[in-house]
Design a protein around this motif. Structure first.
Motif, PDB file in Angstrom:
ATOM      1  N   GLY A  22       0.798  -1.217   0.000  1.00  0.00           N
ATOM      2  CA  GLY A  22       0.000   0.000   0.000  1.00  0.00           C
ATOM      3  C   GLY A  22       0.826   1.260   0.000  1.00  0.00           C
ATOM      4  N   CYS A  23       2.057   1.207  -0.457  1.00  0.00           N
ATOM      5  CA  CYS A  23       2.917   2.379  -0.434  1.00  0.00           C
ATOM      6  C   CYS A  23       3.233   2.875  -1.824  1.00  0.00           C
ATOM      7  CB  CYS A  23       4.238   2.060   0.276  1.00  0.00           C
ATOM      8  SG  CYS A  23       4.026   1.679   2.006  1.00  0.00           S
ATOM      9  N   ASP A  24       3.366   4.183  -1.929  1.00  0.00           N
ATOM     10  CA  ASP A  24       3.877   4.802  -3.144  1.00  0.00           C
ATOM     11  C   ASP A  24       5.392   4.696  -3.099  1.00  0.00           C
ATOM     12  OD1 ASP A  24       1.914   5.709  -4.864  1.00  0.00           O
ATOM     13  OD2 ASP A  24       1.516   7.506  -3.691  1.00  0.00           O
ATOM     14  N   ASN A  25       6.074   5.441  -3.928  1.00  0.00           N
ATOM     15  CA  ASN A  25       7.535   5.462  -3.923  1.00  0.00           C
ATOM     16  C   ASN A  25       8.044   5.842  -2.542  1.00  0.00           C
ATOM     17  OD1 ASN A  25       7.615   4.873  -6.637  1.00  0.00           O
ATOM     18  ND2 ASN A  25       7.527   7.025  -7.213  1.00  0.00           N
ATOM     19  N   SER A  26       9.263   5.420  -2.257  1.00  0.00           N
ATOM     20  CA  SER A  26       9.831   5.759  -0.963  1.00  0.00           C
ATOM     21  C   SER A  26      10.411   7.169  -0.995  1.00  0.00           C
ATOM     22  CB  SER A  26      10.915   4.750  -0.587  1.00  0.00           C
ATOM     23  OG  SER A  26      11.969   4.815  -1.499  1.00  0.00           O
ATOM     24  N   GLN A 108       2.610   2.491 -10.326  1.00  0.00           N
ATOM     25  CA  GLN A 108       3.868   2.150  -9.664  1.00  0.00           C
ATOM     26  C   GLN A 108       4.656   1.202 -10.559  1.00  0.00           C
ATOM     27  OE1 GLN A 108       1.777   1.447  -5.640  1.00  0.00           O
ATOM     28  NE2 GLN A 108       3.935   1.842  -5.170  1.00  0.00           N
ATOM     29  N   LYS A 109       5.963   1.380 -10.579  1.00  0.00           N
ATOM     30  CA  LYS A 109       6.843   0.539 -11.392  1.00  0.00           C
ATOM     31  C   LYS A 109       7.342  -0.640 -10.575  1.00  0.00           C
ATOM     32  CE  LYS A 109       8.203   4.481 -14.077  1.00  0.00           C
ATOM     33  NZ  LYS A 109       9.163   5.481 -14.373  1.00  0.00           N
ATOM     34  N   PRO A 151       4.680   0.229 -18.623  1.00  0.00           N
ATOM     35  CA  PRO A 151       5.681   1.180 -18.145  1.00  0.00           C
ATOM     36  C   PRO A 151       5.411   1.754 -16.750  1.00  0.00           C
ATOM     37  CG  PRO A 151       4.308   2.184 -19.829  1.00  0.00           C
ATOM     38  CD  PRO A 151       3.933   0.730 -19.770  1.00  0.00           C
ATOM     39  N   ASN A 152       4.168   1.713 -16.282  1.00  0.00           N
ATOM     40  CA  ASN A 152       3.866   2.344 -15.000  1.00  0.00           C
ATOM     41  C   ASN A 152       2.825   1.544 -14.216  1.00  0.00           C
ATOM     42  OD1 ASN A 152       4.398   4.360 -13.111  1.00  0.00           O
ATOM     43  ND2 ASN A 152       2.665   5.584 -13.810  1.00  0.00           N
ATOM     44  N   ALA A 153       2.988   0.233 -14.181  1.00  0.00           N
ATOM     45  CA  ALA A 153       2.106  -0.635 -13.409  1.00  0.00           C
ATOM     46  C   ALA A 153       2.891  -1.881 -13.028  1.00  0.00           C
ATOM     47  CB  ALA A 153       0.870  -1.007 -14.221  1.00  0.00           C
ATOM     48  N   ARG A 154       2.509  -2.453 -11.882  1.00  0.00           N
ATOM     49  CA  ARG A 154       3.207  -3.650 -11.419  1.00  0.00           C
ATOM     50  C   ARG A 154       2.237  -4.595 -10.727  1.00  0.00           C
ATOM     51  NH1 ARG A 154       6.683  -1.438  -6.198  1.00  0.00           N
ATOM     52  NH2 ARG A 154       4.884  -0.957  -4.860  1.00  0.00           N
ATOM     53  N   ALA A 155       2.619  -5.848 -10.723  1.00  0.00           N
ATOM     54  CA  ALA A 155       1.937  -6.862  -9.938  1.00  0.00           C
ATOM     55  C   ALA A 155       2.947  -7.365  -8.924  1.00  0.00           C
ATOM     56  CB  ALA A 155       1.456  -7.996 -10.826  1.00  0.00           C
ATOM     57  N   LEU A 156       2.558  -7.378  -7.667  1.00  0.00           N
ATOM     58  CA  LEU A 156       3.413  -7.891  -6.605  1.00  0.00           C
ATOM     59  C   LEU A 156       2.849  -9.212  -6.104  1.00  0.00           C
ATOM     60  CD1 LEU A 156       3.952  -4.716  -4.355  1.00  0.00           C
ATOM     61  CD2 LEU A 156       5.427  -5.574  -6.183  1.00  0.00           C
ATOM     62  N   VAL A 157       3.724 -10.165  -5.875  1.00  0.00           N
ATOM     63  CA  VAL A 157       3.374 -11.409  -5.202  1.00  0.00           C
ATOM     64  C   VAL A 157       4.205 -11.418  -3.936  1.00  0.00           C
ATOM     65  CG1 VAL A 157       3.410 -13.920  -5.281  1.00  0.00           C
ATOM     66  CG2 VAL A 157       2.878 -12.623  -7.354  1.00  0.00           C
ATOM     67  N   ILE A 158       3.533 -11.558  -2.806  1.00  0.00           N
ATOM     68  CA  ILE A 158       4.198 -11.466  -1.513  1.00  0.00           C
ATOM     69  C   ILE A 158       3.887 -12.731  -0.720  1.00  0.00           C
ATOM     70  CG2 ILE A 158       4.394 -10.113   0.608  1.00  0.00           C
ATOM     71  CD1 ILE A 158       3.033  -7.819  -1.222  1.00  0.00           C
ATOM     72  N   ALA A 159       4.906 -13.322  -0.125  1.00  0.00           N
ATOM     73  CA  ALA A 159       4.719 -14.489   0.728  1.00  0.00           C
ATOM     74  C   ALA A 159       5.448 -14.257   2.039  1.00  0.00           C
ATOM     75  CB  ALA A 159       5.238 -15.752   0.046  1.00  0.00           C
TER      76      ALA A 159
END
Length: 186
Positions: A22-26, A108-109, A151-159
């Motif tokens: 849930g975060c934008d760029n740091s 988000q990239k 160019p400006n979207a991502r999918a995250l998989v978190i375990a």
């Protein structure tokens, strides 16, 4: 370590990973909360969003079907864009738990929020670039695979799995391979 302590470590790690989603760029290395998208017009808000027609909870349920995971639910930190499911076992009187989540993040990239480039690895899943981060928040037992979706979207998989970083990475990799064909092409 008692079963309760193991669960507390695991739950803390899972919550931390949900927060990254849930975060934008740091800014100065600290993640910044993601602002809610404008709701003035749903068609305007969805314009250019490669995930507009996707349901991340449905995708996660399809991928984890038959593996003993709970039904996917929106994550606490980013409920509009991420879902998680949990598997818990006390087989042979040993406690084991793993949480798996996916986040579909427009704006988000996949290269955003890389905590430690020295421990991360990059590559391609088919034609899709990715970065795998063991312990993305410096907490043992977690792993994140970020995949490019344009160019400006991502999918995250978190375990997240207690303190088993290698096991979490293995599961994140398996889920990322299954998520890839369900995503829009780059």
């Amino acid at each position: 370590m008692t079963r309760k302590n193991k669960f507390a470590v695991f739950a803390g790690a899972a919550l931390a990973f949900a927060t990254v989603a849930g975060c934008d760029n740091s800014v100065s290395g600290a993640p910044q909360p993601k602002t809610a998208p404008s709701t003035s017009s749903s068609s305007a808000a969805n314009a250019g969003n490669p995930f507009a027609s996707l349901d991340q909870c449905k995708i996660l349920d399809e991928i984890l079907a038959g593996q003993g995971y709970s039904p996917a639910t929106p994550s606490v930190a980013d409920s509009q864009r991420s879902c998680q499911a949990q598997f818990t076992s006390t087989a042979q009187d040993k406690f084991f738990s793993i949480t798996v989540g996916i986040a579909l993040q427009n704006g988000q990239k996949y290269t955003d929020n890389i905590r430690d480039p020295k421990t991360s690895r990059s590559g391609k899943l088919g034609d899709r670039p990715f970065i795998e981060q063991p312990e993305p928040l410096g907490i043992a037992g977690g792993c994140q695979v970020g995949m490019s979706v344009g160019p400006n979207a991502r999918a995250l998989v978190i375990a997240a799995s207690g303190t088993d970083t290698a096991g979490a990475c293995k599961k994140a990799e398996q889920v990322a391979v299954a998520v890839d064909p369900k995503l829009p092409k780059n």
